[in-house]
Design an enzyme around this catalytic site. Structure first.
Site, PDB file in Angstrom:
ATOM      1  CG  HIS A   1      -1.985   1.149   1.298  1.00 21.15           C
ATOM      2  ND1 HIS A   1      -1.580   1.792   2.092  1.00 21.15           N
ATOM      3  CD2 HIS A   1      -2.867   1.419   0.474  1.00 21.15           C
ATOM      4  CE1 HIS A   1      -2.971   3.203   2.406  1.00 21.15           C
ATOM      5  NE2 HIS A   1      -3.734   2.656   1.388  1.00 21.15           N
ATOM      6  NE  ARG A   2      -1.921   6.238   1.724  1.00 20.76           N
ATOM      7  CZ  ARG A   2      -2.238   6.116   2.309  1.00 20.76           C
ATOM      8  NH1 ARG A   2      -1.189   6.988   3.480  1.00 20.76           N
ATOM      9  NH2 ARG A   2      -3.755   6.728   2.553  1.00 20.76           N
TER      10      ARG A   2
ATOM     11  CD  GLU B   1      -3.080   1.719  -3.135  1.00 26.56           C
ATOM     12  OE1 GLU B   1      -4.211   2.652  -3.003  1.00 26.56           O
ATOM     13  OE2 GLU B   1      -2.146   2.506  -2.669  1.00 26.56           O
TER      14      GLU B   1
ATOM     15  CG  ASP C   1      -2.876   6.757  -3.304  1.00 26.21           C
ATOM     16  OD1 ASP C   1      -4.701   6.011  -2.903  1.00 26.21           O
ATOM     17  OD2 ASP C   1      -2.188   6.719  -2.698  1.00 26.21           O
TER      18      ASP C   1
ATOM     19  CG  HIS D   1      -2.940   9.265   0.404  1.00 23.68           C
ATOM     20  ND1 HIS D   1      -4.220  10.159   0.851  1.00 23.68           N
ATOM     21  CD2 HIS D   1      -3.621   8.459  -0.327  1.00 23.68           C
ATOM     22  CE1 HIS D   1      -4.902   9.606   1.059  1.00 23.68           C
ATOM     23  NE2 HIS D   1      -5.103   8.747   0.755  1.00 23.68           N
TER      24      HIS D   1
ATOM     25  CD  GLU E   1      -7.151   5.123  -4.151  1.00 24.09           C
ATOM     26  OE1 GLU E   1      -6.519   5.050  -3.035  1.00 24.09           O
ATOM     27  OE2 GLU E   1      -8.264   6.194  -3.660  1.00 24.09           O
TER      28      GLU E   1
ATOM     29  CE  LYS F   1      -6.084   7.932  -2.627  1.00 27.15           C
ATOM     30  NZ  LYS F   1      -7.406   8.334  -2.152  1.00 27.15           N
TER      31      LYS F   1
ATOM     32  CG  ASP G   1       0.139   1.127   5.353  1.00 26.60           C
ATOM     33  OD1 ASP G   1       0.240   1.347   4.239  1.00 26.60           O
ATOM     34  OD2 ASP G   1      -0.234   0.940   6.553  1.00 26.60           O
TER      35      ASP G   1
HETATM   36  O1  G3P Z   1      -6.845   0.838  -2.092  1.00 28.44           O
HETATM   37  C1  G3P Z   1      -7.007   0.894  -0.760  1.00 28.44           C
HETATM   38  C2  G3P Z   1      -6.336   2.595  -0.191  1.00 28.44           C
HETATM   39  O2  G3P Z   1      -5.365   2.762  -0.871  1.00 28.44           O
HETATM   40  C3  G3P Z   1      -7.441   3.568  -0.501  1.00 28.44           C
HETATM   41  O3  G3P Z   1      -7.334   4.540   1.045  1.00 28.44           O
HETATM   42  O4  G3P Z   1      -7.125   6.095   1.536  1.00 28.44           O
HETATM   43  O5  G3P Z   1      -5.219   4.730   1.876  1.00 28.44           O
HETATM   44  O6  G3P Z   1      -6.102   5.166  -0.273  1.00 28.44           O
HETATM   45  P1  G3P Z   1      -6.371   5.061   0.693  1.00 28.44           P
HETATM   46 CA    CA Z   2      -4.302   4.561  -2.099  1.00 29.41          CA
END
Ligand code: G3P
Ligand code: CA
Length: 247
Positions: A12-13, A39, A41, A54, A114, A116, A234
């Site tokens: 994640h990120r 993942e 953003d 993000h 993702e 945004k 994460d």
């Molecule tokens: O893709 C899952 C997650 O990244 C969504 O929430 O706020 O971390 O971008 P956020």
């Molecule tokens: Ca995200």
């Protein structure tokens, strides 16, 4: 996407537990930790560049202030995105999406992009993202997600061969039916909304599900044992280790 009988680990990120989120070092370290995917953003600058960050504002994760959409890409790239990892030896830039995909093409990773665009609609974002993916022939290794489901549908219409997955914050009724209704191959629910019967029904329907953001060992174990398509975490090293223990 990926092996259907093994839960994939998506960073994640990037490897956000140990490196500055949404930076090249974070993605590279996720690969070294043997994540199956990353993942990230995407937001857009005032000169139409897709950048990997993000928040709508740069304040939390860089040494700058203000909205991403008020910066040009070259201005934005002068900022230091190390934020809470200031002891890293060199500064980290906000990556261009193009830069990440160029690197990704040389790896075996899957990439969950993702969009945004829930707060600012960023006109043309879907077209630009689809073009970059096509230019690198990465159609089979990308999943597009967003909290903006109109954008998910628009993306599918533009690029039906690229997998989409709506992000779900709340526990909606029969999310696997909803996902199929917008031609998504899966959905990405907040992990707290994910009951076992939803996992089972989604799997029976052939709809992939990848809960976010799964950082606790017990939750990782539960989702892996239950056969979720992936977990978004994460801490990819922890996810990989737990999956190995279970096997
Ligand atoms: O893709 C899952 C997650 O990244 C969504 O929430 O706020 O971390 O971008 P956020
Ligand atoms: Ca995200």
């Amino acid at each position: 996407m990926g092996c259907e009988d093994m839960t994939e680990i998506f960073a994640h990120r990037g490897y956000a537990a140990a490196y500055p989120e949404n930076t090249m070092i974070s993605f590279q370290e996720a690969e070294k930790a043997r994540a199956d995917g990353i993942e990230l953003d995407v937001q857009m600058t005032n000169d139409g560049e897709l950048v990997v960050i993000h928040d709508e504002k740069v304040d939390r994760t860089t040494n700058g202030t203000g909205y991403v959409r008020d910066y040009s890409a070259s201005q934005l790239r002068k900022l230091d995105a190390r934020y809470k990892f200031g002891d890293l030896p060199k500064s980290e830039r906000i990556p261009l999406l193009e830069e990440v995909l160029e690197w990704l093409a040389e790896t075996a990773l899957v990439c969950n992009i993702e969009l945004k665009n829930g707060i600012f609609p960023y006109e043309g974002m879907e077209e630009k993202v689809a073009l970059l993916i096509r230019q690198r022939n990465l159609e089979n290794r990308i999943i597009i997600s967003s909290f903006n489901h109109y954008s998910i549908v628009r993306f599918h219409q533009l690029a039906p061969n690229i997998e989409t997955a709506p992000l779900l914050t709340d526990g909606i009724y029969m999310p696997w039916i909803y996902a199929a209704s917008i031609r998504a191959k899966g959905f990405h629910p907040h992990h707290r909304t994910l009951q076992d019967d939803i996992i089972d029904a989604s799997k029976r329907s052939g709809i992939r599900l990848r809960p976010y953001t799964v950082n606790k060992e017990a939750a990782m174990e539960r989702f892996i044992r239950r056969g979720c398509s992936a977990i978004i975490t994460d801490d990819p090293a922890k996810g990989v280790a737990i999956r190995k223990e279970i096997k």
